[in-house]
Structure formats: C-alpha cells, structure tokens
Design a protein around this motif. Sequence first.
Motif, short mmCIF file in Angstrom:
data_model
loop_
_atom_site.label_atom_id
_atom_site.label_comp_id
_atom_site.label_asym_id
_atom_site.label_seq_id
_atom_site.Cartn_x
_atom_site.Cartn_y
_atom_site.Cartn_z
N LEU A 23 0.81 -1.22 0.00
CA LEU A 23 0.00 0.00 0.00
C LEU A 23 0.85 1.27 0.00
O LEU A 23 0.37 2.34 0.38
N GLY A 24 2.10 1.15 -0.42
CA GLY A 24 2.98 2.31 -0.48
C GLY A 24 3.58 2.71 0.85
O GLY A 24 4.20 3.77 0.95
N GLY A 25 3.44 1.88 1.88
CA GLY A 25 3.83 2.29 3.21
C GLY A 25 5.19 1.82 3.69
O GLY A 25 5.65 2.26 4.75
N LEU A 26 5.85 0.93 2.95
CA LEU A 26 7.11 0.36 3.44
C LEU A 26 8.35 1.12 3.01
O LEU A 26 9.34 1.16 3.72
N GLY A 27 8.32 1.70 1.83
CA GLY A 27 9.49 2.36 1.28
C GLY A 27 9.34 2.53 -0.21
O GLY A 27 8.24 2.42 -0.76
N PHE A 71 6.74 7.30 4.96
CA PHE A 71 5.95 6.92 3.80
C PHE A 71 4.45 6.80 4.09
O PHE A 71 3.68 6.39 3.24
N ARG A 72 4.07 7.15 5.30
CA ARG A 72 2.65 7.20 5.61
C ARG A 72 2.05 8.50 5.10
O ARG A 72 2.73 9.51 4.95
N ASN A 73 0.76 8.47 4.83
CA ASN A 73 0.06 9.68 4.39
C ASN A 73 -1.34 9.68 4.99
O ASN A 73 -1.69 8.82 5.81
N GLY A 74 -2.15 10.62 4.57
CA GLY A 74 -3.49 10.73 5.12
C GLY A 74 -4.34 9.50 4.90
O GLY A 74 -5.11 9.10 5.79
N PHE A 75 -4.21 8.89 3.75
CA PHE A 75 -5.00 7.69 3.45
C PHE A 75 -4.65 6.56 4.41
O PHE A 75 -5.54 5.93 4.99
N LEU A 76 -3.37 6.29 4.59
CA LEU A 76 -2.96 5.21 5.47
C LEU A 76 -3.26 5.55 6.93
O LEU A 76 -3.71 4.68 7.70
N ASP A 77 -3.04 6.80 7.32
CA ASP A 77 -3.33 7.19 8.70
C ASP A 77 -4.81 6.99 9.03
O ASP A 77 -5.16 6.51 10.10
N THR A 78 -5.67 7.34 8.08
CA THR A 78 -7.10 7.24 8.31
C THR A 78 -7.58 5.79 8.28
O THR A 78 -8.27 5.33 9.20
N ASN A 79 -7.19 5.07 7.26
CA ASN A 79 -7.78 3.75 7.04
C ASN A 79 -7.11 2.61 7.80
O ASN A 79 -7.75 1.59 8.07
N LEU A 80 -5.83 2.79 8.15
CA LEU A 80 -5.13 1.71 8.86
C LEU A 80 -4.87 2.03 10.32
O LEU A 80 -4.87 1.13 11.16
N PHE A 81 -4.64 3.30 10.64
CA PHE A 81 -4.16 3.64 11.97
C PHE A 81 -5.18 4.36 12.85
O PHE A 81 -4.98 4.45 14.06
#
Length: 448
Positions: free
Chosen positions: A188-192, A436-446
């Motif tokens: 999901l674009g979050g690792l690197g 590499f986190r962004n708003g999408f990952l912060d909202t949907n995963l965290f």
Amino acid sequence: MKKRTFLKLSSSLLATPALPSFANWIADEKMKNWAGNYQYSTNELDQAKSLQQVQKLVRGHAKMKVLGTRHCFNGIADSTHHFVSLVEMNQVPELDPKAKTVTVDANMKYGHLATYLDSKGFALHNLASLPHISIAGACATATHGSGVKNGNLATAVTAMEIVLASGEVRTLSRAKDGEAFRAAVVHLGGLGVVTRITLAIQPTFQMRQYVYENMPLEQVKNHFDAIESSAYSVSLFTDWQKKRVNEVWLKERVEKGKPSVAKPEFFGAKLATKNLHPIAELSAVNCTEQLGVPGPWYERLPHFRMGFTPSSGKELQSEYFVPARNAVEAILAVERLRDHISPHLMISEIRTIDADDFWMSPCYQQASVAIHFTWKPDWASVRKVLPLIEKELAPFKVRPHWGKLFTLSPAVLQSRYEKLPEFKKLLADYDPTGKFRNGFLDTNLFSK
C-alpha cells in the motif's frame, strides 16, 4: 537485449498516446491523477535516475511518496510534502530463463514488459484490463485480471528491492523471507520505495477472445461457476438493467491440436459478430482484438490496447471483493440496487481471482469475485450510492480495492484484515518515523 535497443523500444512505446505525458503533467499548475478526479496535495517532485539517487532523496526528506502512473482514484498515493518519480530509471530487464524469472525497474508498465518478454519467448500469468499501469503500483494495491485459477498480479512477485526510510536497500524474496515477504508485497505504499521487482514468468502463448451479448441473469444465478470456469479469463459486463449481463468476454489459450470453434450461443448469450467495447455506446477501436482471432497473450488478456486511451477517459471507479462462495448472492444483492446504480453508471465488470497469501490483499486466503463499477464523473452522486452497495455486500465481509473509491468506515475496513496488526508493526519496523505514511494510510489503517 542491449541497453540501447531496450531504451529505443521503451521510447517508442512511451510515445504512444495512452496517457498524458509525464512531462506535460508536471508542468501543469495542479497535479492530478489520470482520470482527473483527484488533485494531489503538493507539486514538489523529484525524478530519480538511479538507485543511488533514490537513496539520496529518501534520506533528504522527512515525508515523501512515490508517484507512478497515477491510476488510483483516491489518496493512497498522495503526499502533502514531496513526491519522487522513477520514470527515468531505465535499467535493462534481467531475464533468467533457467529460473523462469525477470527482474525489472518497478516503474515499468506492464505493456512495455509484455512486449519484451514475448520477444524472448516468455509471458506473465495474467494482465489487468489496462496494460498502462506500473508493475510496482499494481502489486502494491493487489490489482488483478480475471480467471478462477489466476491470482492477482502480485502473485507473480518472487522478490523486491526496497529503499527503506533510512536509505538502506533491502531485498525481500519469497524463497528466503517467508512471512516478511508475504507482508510486504501488497504494501500500500507504506514500506518504502520499491525500485526493482522480480516476477515469475512462463513460456509465451497465444490467445483468442470471443464476446457474447445479452446473457440472462438467471443463467448467472444457476451456472455462475461453469460460466467463470469456461475460459482462461472471463469478464461479465453489465449495467444491471433488464435482468441480463450485457457482454461476456471469454479469453482462452490457443492449444496446439485443439481447434476452437465458437458456439453461436453461450448460456443464452449470442455470439457477437463485430468487435465490441465494454460500454456499448463507445467504439471498439481502443479494445483488443476479438472474434476469435489468435494473437499474443499480451494483446488479448487486457481489454484495451497499449497505444490507445484506456477505458472511457474521465470516469470514477469502485471495486468490491467478496468470497467466491458468495458470488451469486452478492451479484443479486447489487442487482436489487439497479435503479439507484444505473443513473450514475457507465458499466460494471464481474471477475474472479484466485486466493493468495499476501496479508493486505483483498484475496488473502480466499478465492474472490470482484464487482467493479465504472462511474460517470459525478462524485457527489456516486458518494451517495456507494454506502448502499457496501450495506448490501456487508454480510459477505466485503473488501474494497485499495486504489479505488469507497466509503467503508476505517473500523469496518480494519476488521476485514486479520493480519492488519502485524502489518502495522512491520510498517513501524521498516519506517519508524512514518516517512511513507500519508493521510490515506493514517485514516484507514491507523485511526481508532
């Protein structure tokens, strides 16, 4: 293949008018995705031509994202800080015929890789409906083609080279890294920054495709498994009206000694006598060849040709995955919403995908059916329809495509991924500061 020859081939393919050129796009005042529905949050962008440049850029920015072919319809690839593009990385593919693998730059498009592989006598197991998408982006979001025995495109990955938040280069492989590899492929674009990918390949093959029109919905209800198993790749296109499937696309492998004669009727649908577009009103000139004409695998598995504008152009897309065992129930549930859906719809596509073992894949440990919606570019209206669809599909623990539009709450989305806690831990290990986190990952995963 020599590098000069490879670059010449790549340049000629990149010259095709499939998408607006990257150079023109970055000159625009506002950066958007290819469909034009999503505006990115920054214009700050660097281009890397080598692994060393990627490492330098990663070390130099506190927050960043990789921007690829821009085919996502939501903010999964967005950044409020900085982008890096890998489009100028043009290493020659490393073909290993003995191991049956090819290693390529992660930014390479499937259409470009396919022509190279075919020229060497090899093929991939499947392709998505568009050949214009990048390998890295497609694998990171579990993008797929169709076929009951075909896993999504990420299932071809055997190894990945990643630049981590520290600038360190790490390689993960299926053979050596076990669970870490299975966690990292659909990342999901979050690792690197994924810079190189190794894919499993097979001997090249020929295909043909036939299209049938107007299959009664009753046939889908009673014979879904038989319909979907009838060819290597099967797609059902419907506007959910008139109790029928508008078009059935059957893509079959050409087998030596087994001539194929198309039957005039297929589960009540009539054989088409001309090439068709999935959206009946549009010209089929952009579509791959039909009418049973044999051709290379890479010119039949996608619906659209590499050298043409994909799909309809300006549009919105959503897609929902349900377990294959619930396929008919899910299709009938959506069909009940036909009068809510159709005013805003261009076309829907129903496809099958085999199970995989990637933690964040919608097909994790379950064979799935994907119900796709190509919407008219009217988000205000589509946003009202999606919750209705999601409610109808809720009994099947529906999972949305990561790169398309959905309105499921983060809590519900998180509940659908049993390995999410372990995946979040992996993100923290690889990227402790959230570079590499962004708003999408912060909202949907965290978010809690």
